[in-house]
Motif scaffolding. Structure first.
Motif, PDB file in Angstrom:
ATOM      1  N   ASP A  51       0.840  -1.195   0.000  1.00  0.00           N
ATOM      2  CA  ASP A  51       0.000   0.000   0.000  1.00  0.00           C
ATOM      3  C   ASP A  51       0.876   1.247   0.000  1.00  0.00           C
ATOM      4  O   ASP A  51       0.831   2.049   0.910  1.00  0.00           O
ATOM      5  CB  ASP A  51      -0.888  -0.032   1.241  1.00  0.00           C
ATOM      6  CG  ASP A  51      -2.006   0.997   1.190  1.00  0.00           C
ATOM      7  OD1 ASP A  51      -2.398   1.365   0.069  1.00  0.00           O
ATOM      8  OD2 ASP A  51      -2.453   1.422   2.254  1.00  0.00           O
ATOM      9  N   SER A  83      -8.498   3.763  -1.437  1.00  0.00           N
ATOM     10  CA  SER A  83      -8.233   2.345  -1.677  1.00  0.00           C
ATOM     11  C   SER A  83      -8.142   2.018  -3.153  1.00  0.00           C
ATOM     12  O   SER A  83      -7.636   0.961  -3.532  1.00  0.00           O
ATOM     13  CB  SER A  83      -9.341   1.492  -1.027  1.00  0.00           C
ATOM     14  OG  SER A  83     -10.614   1.868  -1.540  1.00  0.00           O
ATOM     15  N   GLN A  84      -8.610   2.930  -3.992  1.00  0.00           N
ATOM     16  CA  GLN A  84      -8.542   2.711  -5.429  1.00  0.00           C
ATOM     17  C   GLN A  84      -8.584   4.055  -6.143  1.00  0.00           C
ATOM     18  O   GLN A  84      -8.926   5.081  -5.548  1.00  0.00           O
ATOM     19  CB  GLN A  84      -9.692   1.823  -5.890  1.00  0.00           C
ATOM     20  CG  GLN A  84     -11.052   2.279  -5.413  1.00  0.00           C
ATOM     21  CD  GLN A  84     -12.112   1.210  -5.576  1.00  0.00           C
ATOM     22  OE1 GLN A  84     -11.842   0.119  -6.047  1.00  0.00           O
ATOM     23  NE2 GLN A  84     -13.329   1.521  -5.186  1.00  0.00           N
ATOM     24  N   ALA A  85      -8.253   4.032  -7.435  1.00  0.00           N
ATOM     25  CA  ALA A  85      -8.148   5.284  -8.188  1.00  0.00           C
ATOM     26  C   ALA A  85      -9.466   6.054  -8.204  1.00  0.00           C
ATOM     27  O   ALA A  85      -9.475   7.286  -8.199  1.00  0.00           O
ATOM     28  CB  ALA A  85      -7.697   4.989  -9.617  1.00  0.00           C
ATOM     29  N   SER A  86     -10.587   5.348  -8.205  1.00  0.00           N
ATOM     30  CA  SER A  86     -11.887   6.024  -8.303  1.00  0.00           C
ATOM     31  C   SER A  86     -12.242   6.803  -7.044  1.00  0.00           C
ATOM     32  O   SER A  86     -13.149   7.642  -7.064  1.00  0.00           O
ATOM     33  CB  SER A  86     -12.990   5.006  -8.598  1.00  0.00           C
ATOM     34  OG  SER A  86     -13.119   4.077  -7.528  1.00  0.00           O
TER      35      SER A  86
END
Length: 299
Positions: free
Chosen positions: A23, A194-197
């Protein structure tokens, strides 16, 4: 792997620490800002690579970074200041000189803000004890761990702690520490995307501008670019009822509780103490001209 990444891993290994490989935070490079004298009753400053990195960084990599920083700082300070990149040829110092042109410059408070904040925006939910159950810890435990590290490393950057792997005493996976308040700073644990979005930063925003809040007090407004509006609405819908920290650089500006989803933009207010007009002006300048990949030590 880049030269900078290899350097970072080598330095961490030297001190017996490991990066949170699962991470990772975006790689950043430290700069120092220091006062080097007074000219025409105005302060002169020098922006250099942090002393711990200067002797290990490849000159070409450093020069590229300084060229980017030079352009951003010149855009922030405008024609009132002469901003000179000294890294013009191999062997030249990796530094930027900042001097006022014939008086009439910014106040020292404003100059400090414009020189020592990356201006990078991050929107992140504040961590609560319920978020730490699966990690088998609590906010109190994590706070004590962080404060103990700060006592042992008083000159270190927040970034230095945030990249330590949880198994070596760093923050829990998916979280990082940020500063809350510049004068007498407290520190808060926030979630990382936690993610690109679910990540929103300066490149996703447009029309960052001075504004007035519902009470007529100085505030900052921004619009979300059309291509990211659906993501922004879904993200803010998922954290309704939580406090969303609005972070610029490493500092929380405010952390309002979201009561409904947002889609096209938002207004940043100054919380209980409010923003001064000068502070809003400075923040708009910094947020409109960010320095990604760099973190700055105050002088």
């Amino acid at each position: 792997m880049t030269i900078l990444a290899a350097l970072l891993l080598a330095l961490l290994a030297l001190f017996g620490l490991s990066v949170n490989y699962d991470d990772p935070l975006p790689q950043e490079v430290p700069l120092e800002v220091k006062e080097v004298g007074v000219q025409d009753n105005a302060h002169r400053h020098l922006v250099t690579l942090d002393g711990d990195s200067h002797g290990h960084l490849d000159w070409a990599e450093g020069a590229k970074l300084m060229a980017e920083a030079h352009g951003v700082l010149q855009a922030r300070l405008g024609p009132k200041y002469e901003v000179t990149n000294l890294a013009t040829a191999k062997g030249k110092p990796l530094a930027i000189a900042v001097a006022v042109r014939g008086g009439g410059g910014y106040s020292e408070t404003t100059l400090e803000r414009l020189l020592t904040s990356t201006g990078v925006i991050d929107l992140a939910p504040m961590v609560m004890d319920t978020d730490l159950i699966t990690a088998g810890t609590t906010l109190a435990v994590e706070t004590e761990c962080f404060e103990a590290w700060r006592r042992q490393h008083p000159e270190a950057y927040l970034y230095d702690f945030n990249i330590i792997h949880p198994s070596d005493g760093g923050p829990p996976k998916g979280m990082r520490w940020v500063r809350s308040g510049a004068e007498s700073p407290a520190y808060r644990l926030v979630k990382r995307p936690s993610q690109a979005s679910t990540r929103f930063t300066n490149t996703d925003l447009t029309r960052i501008r001075a504004h007035l809040d519902g009470n007529g007090s100085p505030a900052i407004a921004f619009d979300v670019k059309k291509a990211r509006q659906a993501d922004f609405e879904a993200y803010t819908k998922s954290i309704v009822g939580m406090n969303m920290a609005i972070i610029v650089g490493e500092e929380i500006l405010t952390a309002p509780m979201l009561t409904s989803p947002l889609r096209t933009g938002a207004v940043i207010t100054g919380g209980r103490t409010g923003f001064a007009e000068e502070e809003v002006r400075d923040l708009v300048i910094m947020m409109s001209h960010p320095l990604p990949g760099i973190y700055l030590r105050t002088y």
